[in-house]
Design a protein around this motif. Structure first.
Motif, PDB file in Angstrom:
ATOM      1  N   ASN A 129     -12.150   6.801  -3.762  1.00 12.51           N
ATOM      2  CA  ASN A 129     -11.777   5.440  -3.384  1.00 12.51           C
ATOM      3  C   ASN A 129     -12.031   5.234  -1.894  1.00 12.51           C
ATOM      4  O   ASN A 129     -12.137   6.197  -1.126  1.00 12.51           O
ATOM      5  N   TYR A 131     -10.477   3.359   1.550  1.00  9.69           N
ATOM      6  CA  TYR A 131      -9.207   2.855   2.081  1.00  9.69           C
ATOM      7  C   TYR A 131      -9.440   2.186   3.430  1.00  9.69           C
ATOM      8  O   TYR A 131     -10.166   2.713   4.280  1.00  9.69           O
ATOM      9  N   THR A 143      -0.799  -2.740   6.518  1.00 14.17           N
ATOM     10  CA  THR A 143      -1.342  -3.155   5.226  1.00 14.17           C
ATOM     11  C   THR A 143      -2.463  -2.195   4.845  1.00 14.17           C
ATOM     12  O   THR A 143      -3.338  -1.895   5.662  1.00 14.17           O
ATOM     13  N   PHE A 145      -5.542  -1.586   2.176  1.00 13.98           N
ATOM     14  CA  PHE A 145      -6.422  -2.107   1.125  1.00 13.98           C
ATOM     15  C   PHE A 145      -7.092  -0.909   0.460  1.00 13.98           C
ATOM     16  O   PHE A 145      -7.734  -0.094   1.130  1.00 13.98           O
ATOM     17  N   LYS A 148     -11.196   0.268  -5.408  1.00 13.11           N
ATOM     18  CA  LYS A 148     -11.384   1.180  -6.535  1.00 13.11           C
ATOM     19  C   LYS A 148     -12.085   0.443  -7.667  1.00 13.11           C
ATOM     20  O   LYS A 148     -11.616  -0.618  -8.108  1.00 13.11           O
ATOM     21  N   LEU A 151     -12.615  -3.301  -7.239  1.00 10.30           N
ATOM     22  CA  LEU A 151     -11.451  -4.148  -6.999  1.00 10.30           C
ATOM     23  C   LEU A 151     -10.727  -3.697  -5.736  1.00 10.30           C
ATOM     24  O   LEU A 151     -10.686  -2.510  -5.425  1.00 10.30           O
ATOM     25  N   ALA A 152     -10.152  -4.656  -5.009  1.00 17.53           N
ATOM     26  CA  ALA A 152      -9.385  -4.361  -3.797  1.00 17.53           C
ATOM     27  C   ALA A 152      -7.909  -4.605  -4.067  1.00 17.53           C
ATOM     28  O   ALA A 152      -7.504  -5.710  -4.458  1.00 17.53           O
ATOM     29  N   GLU A 153      -7.105  -3.571  -3.880  1.00 18.36           N
ATOM     30  CA  GLU A 153      -5.663  -3.679  -4.076  1.00 18.36           C
ATOM     31  C   GLU A 153      -4.985  -3.686  -2.714  1.00 18.36           C
ATOM     32  O   GLU A 153      -5.253  -2.824  -1.872  1.00 18.36           O
ATOM     33  N   GLU A 154      -4.107  -4.649  -2.480  1.00 21.78           N
ATOM     34  CA  GLU A 154      -3.448  -4.785  -1.181  1.00 21.78           C
ATOM     35  C   GLU A 154      -2.030  -4.242  -1.252  1.00 21.78           C
ATOM     36  O   GLU A 154      -1.264  -4.567  -2.164  1.00 21.78           O
ATOM     37  N   LYS A 155      -1.672  -3.391  -0.270  1.00 20.14           N
ATOM     38  CA  LYS A 155      -0.340  -2.794  -0.206  1.00 20.14           C
ATOM     39  C   LYS A 155       0.297  -3.136   1.142  1.00 20.14           C
ATOM     40  O   LYS A 155      -0.224  -2.757   2.194  1.00 20.14           O
ATOM     41  N   ASN A 208      -3.160   9.479  -2.674  1.00 20.71           N
ATOM     42  CA  ASN A 208      -2.221   8.377  -2.934  1.00 20.71           C
ATOM     43  C   ASN A 208      -1.014   8.376  -1.999  1.00 20.71           C
ATOM     44  O   ASN A 208       0.057   7.870  -2.348  1.00 20.71           O
ATOM     45  N   GLU A 229       1.239   4.128  -4.097  1.00 18.37           N
ATOM     46  CA  GLU A 229       1.354   3.508  -5.415  1.00 18.37           C
ATOM     47  C   GLU A 229       2.620   2.658  -5.507  1.00 18.37           C
ATOM     48  O   GLU A 229       2.580   1.499  -5.889  1.00 18.37           O
TER      49      GLU A 229
END
Length: 449
Positions: A129, A131, A143, A145, A148, A151-155, A208, A229
């Protein structure tokens, strides 16, 4: 004694556009295929090698959609194909392009980076992945990102509920601490050199998970264990070893569920190894200026710029010099041992006249515009070699693969656009040879060959 092995080479002519070109090497950790991405201003070459470094496929394409953009990183999809991330600060965007090697096609997506309210701290690849870690400008938060499979996942990682103090024990915000102590990324499984580990804020990259350590305080190391996660942030505090006098410099290093801490003043060096889960001390050393450092496997050394290191005559001289620097320690494990480098780095700024006289000219004959500043970087350090069970050894230090890479690049000026990749038990150096006009892959291992 510092030999290296050429694994493979591939002919490509970058013509006179080397300054605008990039080379990046990555491993698909699921298949162990190795990819070389070579970008010139008008073309991209993707070379796919198997784990034995035999060329299995290639994809040569143009730079459509990515003109005037820099290659930021890569990831790999479950189908084994790579996605490259092309960054443009002017456009505040990342162009994601997935390249399908089986039919030589590509698919592009645009990701708008929110640079108005965030700035980039670091980016990295982990477990196939990509990051992107950013700091919020107006919030006490980071933040992440995570890119994967396209797709981009925002935390959103909120630090507003935690308390922070500076080295003078004054309360500070999370943003103030990071502004005063910028985060340095620690490369997992690799040797991190002294100039990086002297940073007071470090980020350790785990699957992770992130660990952020803050060492601006002489009294404690403040760590934040971040689950990417669940977005849960756990704070852990480790008190630093205390001596008879106040410390002048201190730091820590996290490695494989242990925290290594040092506190230094001109009279003593305190060194502690603690279990990360329990906080209990596993090993503890106190070294006075009259002592011999019994866990040192090398002389006490001082290095100015990139000159050959010279020996310091005793512990007192070492501690006096180290106390005036930013201290740090690096922990690295290879197949045989655990290696600890302990020391510090800093710089000395001197003002010199154009005529070679000192700034403090007793006659006052030189006008102020005849002076210029010279900054000299220097470090002091020693090396310690342990077993993996934290037992002391009498072994002597042999060169790391990274040492050999630096030596090779320093002595081979024809090797440009260098990029390294840590594989299972060696480092892969990829570079462009301007004489043979080839991309060359070389293997470097720890120790004398």
């Amino acid at each position: 004694m510092l030999s290296q092995t050429v694994l493979t080479s591939y002919a490509v002519d970058l013509k006179n556009k080397i300054a605008q070109s990039q080379i990046m090497t990555g491993e698909n950790t699921a298949t162990h295929d190795v990819f070389v991405f070579a970008a010139s201003p008008d073309s991209l070459s993707i070379l796919k090698y198997n784990s034995a470094l035999f060329l299995r496929d290639k994809f040569i394409t143009n730079r459509q959609y990515t003109e005037n953009k820099s290659l930021m990183g890569y990831s790999f999809s479950e189908d084994g194909n790579p996605t490259l991330y092309w960054f443009s600060r002017e456009e505040k965007s990342i162009i994601l392009i997935k390249y399908f090697l089986e039919n030589k096609t590509s698919r592009a997506l645009k990701f708008q980076i929110p640079l108005e309210d965030k700035f980039i701290l670091t980016n990295y690849q982990k477990d196939n992945n990509f990051y992107l870690i950013m700091k919020e400008r107006t919030k006490e938060a980071l933040t992440a990102f995570i890119f994967k499979n396209g797709l981009a996942e925002e935390k959103f990682l909120d630090f507003s509920s935690f308390k922070f103090i500076d080295r003078r024990t004054q309360p500070k915000t999370f943003s103030q601490i990071l502004n005063e102590n910028p985060i340095e990324k620690m490369d997992s499984g690799e040797y991190n050199p002294l100039y990086k580990v002297t940073a007071k804020s470090k980020m350790y990259l785990l699957p992770n998970r992130l660990i952020l350590s803050l060492d601006q305080s002489f009294r404690k190391t403040q760590l934040f264990d971040i689950d990417l996660e669940s977005m849960e942030i756990k704070e852990k505090t480790f008190m630093k070893p205390v001596g008879e006098k106040n410390p002048k410099t201190s730091n820590s290093f996290y490695h494989e569920n242990k925290l290594y801490q040092i506190n230094v003043n001109p009279d003593e060096l305190l060194f502690d190894i603690k279990d990360y889960e329990s906080g209990e001390s596993i090993k503890s050393f106190t070294v006075s200026k009259k002592d011999t450092i019994r866990f040192s496997n090398s002389p006490l050394l001082m290095q100015i710029e990139d000159r050959e290191p010279r020996k310091l005559k005793n512990t007192a001289r070492f501690l006096k010099t180290l106390s005036s620097l930013d201290a740090g320690l690096s922990v690295y494990k290879n197949q045989n041992n655990l290696f600890i480098t302990l020391g510090g780095s800093g710089s000395d700024l001197k003002t010199v006249s154009m005529n070679g006289f000192n700034f403090n000219d007793p006659m006052g004959d030189f006008p102020s515009n005849n002076f210029y500043n010279i900054e000299t970087n220097y470090s002091v350090f020693f090396e310690s070699i342990w077993t993996k069970k934290l037992e002391l050894t009498r072994e002597t230090h042999q060169p790391f693969a990274t040492d050999k890479v630096f030596y090779f690049l320093d002595t081979h000026k024809e090797a440009v656009l260098a990029n390294t990749l840590k594989l299972n038990n060696y480092i892969l150096l990829s570079y462009y040879d301007v004489l043979s006009r080839q991309i060359v892959l070389r293997k470097f291992t720890d120790g004398f060959d």
